[in-house]
Design an enzyme around this catalytic site. Sequence first.
Site, mmCIF file in Angstrom:
data_model
loop_
_atom_site.group_PDB
_atom_site.id
_atom_site.type_symbol
_atom_site.label_atom_id
_atom_site.label_comp_id
_atom_site.label_asym_id
_atom_site.label_seq_id
_atom_site.Cartn_x
_atom_site.Cartn_y
_atom_site.Cartn_z
ATOM 1 N N GLY A 53 0.816 -1.211 0.000
ATOM 2 C CA GLY A 53 0.000 0.000 0.000
ATOM 3 C C GLY A 53 0.850 1.262 0.000
ATOM 4 N N GLN A 55 0.875 4.002 1.995
ATOM 5 C CA GLN A 55 1.427 4.415 3.293
ATOM 6 C C GLN A 55 2.586 3.517 3.713
ATOM 7 O OE1 GLN A 55 -0.302 6.821 5.686
ATOM 8 N NE2 GLN A 55 1.644 6.732 6.760
ATOM 9 N N LYS A 78 -1.251 -11.894 -2.365
ATOM 10 C CA LYS A 78 -0.101 -11.585 -3.223
ATOM 11 C C LYS A 78 1.118 -12.409 -2.847
ATOM 12 C CE LYS A 78 -1.252 -6.898 -4.685
ATOM 13 N NZ LYS A 78 -0.745 -5.517 -4.880
ATOM 14 N N GLU A 208 -0.798 12.641 29.259
ATOM 15 C CA GLU A 208 -1.816 13.650 28.973
ATOM 16 C C GLU A 208 -3.107 13.282 29.698
ATOM 17 O OE1 GLU A 208 -1.895 13.270 24.734
ATOM 18 O OE2 GLU A 208 -3.393 11.661 24.756
ATOM 19 N N HIS A 251 -6.156 13.685 20.310
ATOM 20 C CA HIS A 251 -5.996 12.239 20.400
ATOM 21 C C HIS A 251 -7.336 11.594 20.715
ATOM 22 C CE1 HIS A 251 -1.493 12.671 21.623
ATOM 23 N NE2 HIS A 251 -1.670 12.780 20.337
#
Length: 644
Positions: A53, A55, A78, A208, A251
């Site tokens: 792909g 990315q 594949k 966070e 996030h």
Amino acid sequence: MMSPRHVLLRTRPRSIGRQAFFSTSLGRRSYEDTISNLKIGKDTRVIFQGFTGRQATANARESIEWGTNIVGGVTPGKNGEHLGLPVLPTVREAMEKLKPDATGIYVAAHQATAAIEEAIEAEVPLIVAVAEHIPIHDILRLRRQAFIPDAYSFINSQAAVASTTRAGLGQSLCIAVGGDVIPGTNFVDALNIFEHDNDTEGIVLIGEIGGEAEMDAADWIADYRRRSPNPKPIAAIIGGIHAAPGRVMGHAGAFTLPGEPDALTKIKRLEEAGATIVNHPEKFGDAMKILLGRSGRASSGFATTGASQRRSMHTMRRTRPALRAPTSHLANITQKRNLHIREEFALDLLRENGIDAAKTGGEGRKRMLAVAVDRANRSPCIIASPMTDPENLEVEAKKFPFDYRKGLEGSHIGAIAEHLQLKNGALNALPKLLDTLVDMYIKKEAFLLETVFVEQLGGLKVIGANFGFDDAAFRSSKRQADIHALRRLEDEDPQEIEAERDGIVYIKLAGDGNIGTLVNGAGLAMNTVDALADAGGKAANFLDTGGKATSETVKKSFQLILQDSRVKVIFVNIFGGLTLGDMIANGILMAFKELDMRLPVVVRIRGTNEKEGQKIIAESGLPLFAFDDFEEAAAKVLELANKG
């Protein structure tokens, strides 16, 4: 430090222990035994799932350039070659032929869970899932003990790496725990690795708002410092002190559920445990350099004199405001990347399921009952509190985790009733309400179903409801269309909707803030707002362009900020990781020319191509103020904000 890019690309050479893998088979080693698989390095054999792909191809090329030992990849159906490496149709076949130590999963969010499960079944020792916004319930359906470090946002980690590098320090290992609601790896897992790693002399922790992982980390740190004669120094940062109440701050998991601690509570606990707190990732380098000098662990050859310590101490966190009471979770809130429906719609859903629910007609003692995610146990849970006073909710709220597949059991119901201090008719009516909420939570893919109820003669009545559903399930897989049809755009801020269409997270902050912020990365954006407040400024907004900001998204971000009449100056704080500094600089110039900018702009660009970006800004001839140092930039921002 936490970043998937650095986990896969930039750690020191070391060999992963292949014998310590996780298996779904009976008799194999436990989840805890897989933690050592985090110790990867130059010799770690890596495959990519979704290898061919776009990315994965881009990341694989870059990873190979950095020296990652990529041995091939998987694309369903594949067989062949890609980038000169073998492509196989299944992970099991790749495991047999390529013998990988780790897999990077580069597939779309709606395909990620199946890819993770395939890797688990094939017994890949380390699984890193990169996709953003994997539906929460897809993760909940996975086997609970699966080892899944997920991480997609890592700007703060990159900034911390850059800061420690500039301070003359190196990085032994960077571990990404990710910003999702249900992370597969937590801080304690990482801390256990760092404690016993001979290459690690000091530890940086980046946290966070959302969840309680930082509280668990603080408990671990306190215990570690008690039992160790010469503990490794630990510096930490917690983003979101000035986060908008009830909002998702970029996030997917950066929001607080009922009873969860806020950022200040986490900071206080970490400080009490012995961690040094900073308020911006740029400050980790100087802080850690001082701490290493004091601890006698400064083996990298630098010398820290008393004078240099005094000069560097200003980089550490200033005095915080007093701890504030938790905000009410039944306030009028909306959360981007999740859908909160109107309270009237939530009450309608309850009534359709036979629950007595209405805003009026309920008197008596109020109690809170919710179904949400237990992030620590990676499971759903009931959250119950015998009172709804926000000041006591964090203390009184108790979690009751339950198995996603089995649902609530009788022992759960009895314990919940006891904690809620119910009696008579309300005691008999509780199972019906619990069953309704749990059933709706699972079937409609909610992330929070929160109710307030009162005891009534012969039963109970729900008088308040705050229902939130997972937007990712709808966006990535088009599930729950009926629920998401209940979204009402007229209830939301038009600028925030506009930003959402361009992939930008923009949140207008309440109050008289006059500093517009434009930042790439949710964590860095939170820390920027917090650090400006520490310096005496007030941000008007939170804006995360995303980790891959482009010239166009920068221009669009300026357009959004300029619509806020309170803004007197714009602060651009960009760290170039995936984002290139020169590209951002060109985007700023484009915005100035096309938007007829009148406000002053302070620009701080660090990271990839920072020199090129700074040069473009400096030579532009426009009223731009370029800085390399965060504190100098912040001081200029405050000066300009206070002029008029």
